[in-house]
Design an enzyme around this catalytic site. Structure first.
Site, PDB file in Angstrom:
ATOM      1  N   GLU A   1       3.742  -9.260  15.042  1.00 18.87           N
ATOM      2  CA  GLU A   1       3.088  -9.679  16.278  1.00 18.87           C
ATOM      3  C   GLU A   1       3.235 -11.202  16.451  1.00 18.87           C
ATOM      4  O   GLU A   1       3.539 -11.698  17.526  1.00 18.87           O
ATOM      5  CB  GLU A   1       1.613  -9.288  16.195  1.00 18.87           C
ATOM      6  CG  GLU A   1       0.966  -9.146  17.524  1.00 18.87           C
ATOM      7  CD  GLU A   1      -0.473  -8.697  17.361  1.00 18.87           C
ATOM      8  OE1 GLU A   1      -0.822  -8.186  16.283  1.00 18.87           O
ATOM      9  OE2 GLU A   1      -1.233  -8.895  18.315  1.00 18.87           O
TER      10      GLU A   1
ATOM     11  N   ARG B   1       0.816  -1.220   0.000  1.00 18.12           N
ATOM     12  CA  ARG B   1       0.000   0.000   0.000  1.00 18.12           C
ATOM     13  C   ARG B   1       0.848   1.268   0.000  1.00 18.12           C
ATOM     14  O   ARG B   1       0.403   2.326  -0.438  1.00 18.12           O
ATOM     15  CB  ARG B   1      -0.988  -0.024   1.168  1.00 18.12           C
ATOM     16  CG  ARG B   1      -2.110  -1.035   0.944  1.00 18.12           C
ATOM     17  CD  ARG B   1      -3.168  -0.923   2.018  1.00 18.12           C
ATOM     18  NE  ARG B   1      -2.674  -1.352   3.305  1.00 18.12           N
ATOM     19  CZ  ARG B   1      -2.721  -2.597   3.760  1.00 18.12           C
ATOM     20  NH1 ARG B   1      -3.261  -3.537   3.025  1.00 18.12           N
ATOM     21  NH2 ARG B   1      -2.257  -2.909   4.940  1.00 18.12           N
TER      22      ARG B   1
HETATM   23  P1  AMP Z   1       3.444  -1.682  11.784  1.00 13.57           P
HETATM   24  O1  AMP Z   1       4.694  -2.399  11.342  1.00 13.57           O
HETATM   25  O2  AMP Z   1       2.807  -2.293  12.963  1.00 13.57           O
HETATM   26  O3  AMP Z   1       3.691  -0.190  11.950  1.00 13.57           O
HETATM   27  O4  AMP Z   1       2.376  -1.862  10.620  1.00 13.57           O
HETATM   28  C1  AMP Z   1       2.417  -1.069   9.503  1.00 13.57           C
HETATM   29  C2  AMP Z   1       2.017  -1.787   8.255  1.00 13.57           C
HETATM   30  O5  AMP Z   1       0.913  -2.664   8.447  1.00 13.57           O
HETATM   31  C3  AMP Z   1       1.585  -0.784   7.201  1.00 13.57           C
HETATM   32  O6  AMP Z   1       2.229  -1.150   5.991  1.00 13.57           O
HETATM   33  C4  AMP Z   1       0.084  -0.903   7.114  1.00 13.57           C
HETATM   34  O7  AMP Z   1      -0.321  -1.014   5.766  1.00 13.57           O
HETATM   35  C5  AMP Z   1      -0.277  -2.159   7.867  1.00 13.57           C
HETATM   36  N1  AMP Z   1      -1.224  -1.956   8.984  1.00 13.57           N
HETATM   37  C6  AMP Z   1      -0.972  -2.196  10.294  1.00 13.57           C
HETATM   38  N2  AMP Z   1      -2.042  -1.962  11.052  1.00 13.57           N
HETATM   39  C7  AMP Z   1      -3.009  -1.530  10.211  1.00 13.57           C
HETATM   40  C8  AMP Z   1      -4.366  -1.103  10.399  1.00 13.57           C
HETATM   41  N3  AMP Z   1      -4.952  -1.059  11.600  1.00 13.57           N
HETATM   42  N4  AMP Z   1      -5.065  -0.716   9.306  1.00 13.57           N
HETATM   43  C9  AMP Z   1      -4.485  -0.736   8.078  1.00 13.57           C
HETATM   44  N5  AMP Z   1      -3.221  -1.139   7.844  1.00 13.57           N
HETATM   45  C10 AMP Z   1      -2.485  -1.544   8.885  1.00 13.57           C
END
Ligand code: AMP
Length: 172
Positions: free
Chosen positions: A96, A59
């Protein structure tokens, strides 16, 4: 100024149980709204003058490539494992549950080139942190991060290099 949040829908338990997924696709269907959410990231580019924008699969590719094209800057795709041909540099990072891997093509990054990492959303920060470390490993000069959405309660920006500029447009 329209309320950007009204164009972001929330989908419960997607892609898995317990996650409230922020769906920003409605924004891309409305050119004026898309422009509005991109404007602060465009300002970040004007201020920091990067050589490249690096988008995180998948995305992150949408806004990073649009911003790069519009502003005459190079675009670097940061991809998931085993998608890129040729010599690649990779980095593993924790999710996670389990692990994932990001990769870039080694020869596409000139030493010390100034790069901003772009993704759609900052949650725990693990993905963006890994992307930044990967670019540094490739010899890049990481100068900032830009996100369309930030889930502030997850404190993702704490995991990122706090000397860098970190811009997020819509905060929850
Ligand atoms: P993180 O590594 O936890 O910061 O997750 C970021 C990545 O996961 C991004 O590339 C987002 O596209 C996706 N992502 C994580 N949580 C969400 C959420 N609640 N809604 C949409 N995309 C998410």
């Amino acid at each position: 100024m329209k309320n950007l949040k009204s164009y972001i829908s929330e989908v419960n338990n997607f892609p898995k149980e317990g996650i409230v997924f922020k769906d920003i696709n409605p924004i891309y269907g409305e050119p004026k709204i898309w422009k509005q959410i991109m404007e602060p990231l465009r300002n970040l580019i004007i201020t920091l003058k990067p050589d490249y924008l690096a988008g995180i699969e998948s995305r992150g590719f949408i806004s990073a490539s649009a911003l790069a094209f519009k502003n005459d800057i190079g675009f670097i795709p940061i991809r998931k494992a085993n998608k890129l041909p040729g010599k690649v540099l990779s980095i593993n990072y924790k999710l996670e549950y389990g692990e994932d891997r990001l990769e870039i093509q080694e020869d596409h990054i000139k030493n010390d080139s100034k790069i901003i990492v772009i993704d759609d959303l900052l949650a725990t920060g693990g993905t963006a942190e890994a992307a930044g470390n990967l670019l540094k490993k490739a010899g890049a000069n990481l100068i900032g991060y830009g996100f369309l959405v930030e889930l502030t309660a997850l404190k993702g920006r704490k995991r990122l290099d706090n000397e860098l500029v970190i811009e997020s447009v819509v905060k929850y």
